[in-house]
Design a protein around this motif. Structure first.
Motif, short mmCIF file in Angstrom:
data_model
loop_
_atom_site.label_atom_id
_atom_site.label_comp_id
_atom_site.label_asym_id
_atom_site.label_seq_id
_atom_site.Cartn_x
_atom_site.Cartn_y
_atom_site.Cartn_z
N GLN A 51 1.10 -1.25 -0.32
CA GLN A 51 -0.46 -0.55 -0.17
C GLN A 51 1.25 1.42 0.03
OE1 GLN A 51 -3.31 0.95 3.51
NE2 GLN A 51 -4.07 0.38 1.73
N THR A 52 2.00 1.05 0.97
CA THR A 52 3.00 2.50 0.69
C THR A 52 3.50 2.70 -0.69
OG1 THR A 52 4.66 1.23 1.96
CG2 THR A 52 2.52 2.09 3.11
N GLY A 53 3.38 1.42 -1.27
CA GLY A 53 4.28 1.83 -2.79
C GLY A 53 5.71 0.83 -2.88
N SER A 54 5.44 -0.09 -2.15
CA SER A 54 7.17 -1.15 -2.20
C SER A 54 7.00 -2.54 -3.48
CB SER A 54 7.44 -2.40 -0.53
OG SER A 54 7.80 -1.13 0.36
N PRO A 55 7.66 -2.01 -3.68
CA PRO A 55 8.03 -3.27 -4.70
C PRO A 55 8.11 -4.56 -4.36
CG PRO A 55 10.18 -2.51 -4.88
CD PRO A 55 9.06 -1.69 -3.60
N LEU A 56 7.01 -6.06 -5.24
CA LEU A 56 6.91 -6.94 -4.11
C LEU A 56 8.07 -7.22 -3.82
CD1 LEU A 56 4.70 -8.70 -4.23
CD2 LEU A 56 5.37 -10.06 -6.64
N ASP A 57 8.80 -7.75 -4.08
CA ASP A 57 10.35 -8.39 -3.13
C ASP A 57 10.61 -7.73 -1.78
OD1 ASP A 57 11.45 -5.53 -4.77
OD2 ASP A 57 13.22 -7.18 -5.37
N GLN A 58 9.93 -6.26 -2.06
CA GLN A 58 10.71 -5.62 -0.93
C GLN A 58 9.56 -6.06 0.46
OE1 GLN A 58 11.51 -1.87 -0.62
NE2 GLN A 58 13.53 -2.05 -2.93
#
Length: 297
Positions: free
Chosen positions: A247-254
């Motif tokens: 929701q805060t925009g982190s990419p999938l791996d992170q």
């Protein structure tokens, strides 16, 4: 006094906050007499003075805005009781008056405002905060936007650095009490016509809802809209961390790394959980496309 001056004078007097016992103030903030001000532009009649006639508008304005907030927080009202709840809402609105054309946004700051006002429930302050947060999340989930959900083919193209977007109506809550049980109990026991402030309707006090006992226990909730209804769904700690990161925009791996940081789960168990999370979220349409700038629904 021209028309514009009259409108401004009337608006200022009508929107002046009520006293703690819901009466019109007899003096303004600079010490002027409200009675004398009313006399300058309101004609008395054989039953009501200029002050009395102005007070009717003053009280009705405030009863309307108090009612608008009260309707969004019935469980807060049930927890506090009508008298204390009305005092809370009046105090809140003095500091957060209406500034929008819509009454929908009046209660938006209440959960945050309550953080610095424990005096309304000193022994149950954290519980009150959780209830208010959940009730406002309900409002946000009910009328926030919904974008086109991702399709199976969209997921096939995902990579480790892909960014997933969540529906705007999805609200994620980290709570200290299982207040979903309390809020649902209030809604089940309270007819829609009774979900409002006692001060607004000046009716006899409705029977107070019976509330379930609350014991401190961390609960993660996903509040979402599905087929035009709002639901509360409990999710586990890892799912909450994963969805919050996305929701805060982190990419999938992170996001996945954040969800399972410090976990004692084996890689196989983590894989099972990830599969469950994505299956549930996809079924409920939580993942969506990002709208281009300037796009509309």
């Amino acid at each position: 006094m021209n028309l514009l001056d009259l409108q401004r004078r009337m608006a200022e007097d009508v929107m002046r906050p009520l006293t703690p016992d819901f009466q019109m103030q007899t003096t303004t903030s600079d010490g002027a007499s409200t009675q004398e001000l009313a006399d300058t532009y309101i004609k008395p009649n054989d039953r009501l003075s200029s002050f009395d006639r102005l007070e009717i508008y003053n009280r009705q304005y405030w009863f309307r805005v108090i009612g608008a907030v009260s309707e969004d927080f019935p469980a807060v009202g049930a927890l506090l009781g009508a008298k204390k709840f009305d005092s809370l809402i009046l105090a809140y609105l003095r500091e957060n008056p209406s500034t929008s054309f819509t009454l929908r946004n009046l209660g938006a700051k209440l959960p945050q405002w309550l953080e610095s006002h424990p005096e309304f429930a000193p022994r149950r302050h954290k519980l009150l905060l959780d209830v208010s947060r959940l009730e406002w999340a309900y409002v946000e989930a009910f009328d926030s936007a919904e974008h086109a959900p991702l399709t199976p083919s969209d997921f096939a193209d995902l990579g480790a650095e892909s960014t997933l977007f969540l529906q705007p109506h999805l609200q994620l809550l980290d709570l200290s009490y299982p207040v979903d049980e309390l809020v649902l109990a209030v809604h089940q026991q309270t007819p829609p016509s009774d979900i409002m402030s006692n001060a607004v309707t000046e009716r006899k006090q409705a029977k107070r809802a019976r509330l379930p006992k609350m014991h401190r226990s961390q609960v993660h909730l996903a509040v979402h809209r599905f087929e035009n209804s709002v639901y509360y769904r409990r999710i586990d700690h890892e799912a909450f961390l994963l969805l919050t990161a996305l929701q805060t925009g982190s990419p999938l791996d992170q996001a996945l790394e954040a969800a399972f940081a410090g976990t004692t789960l084996s890689p196989d168990d983590q894989a099972v959980k990830i599969q469950e999370y994505f299956a549930h979220a996809s079924h409920l349409g939580w993942f969506c496309r990002q709208l281009d700038a300037g796009s509309s629904l």
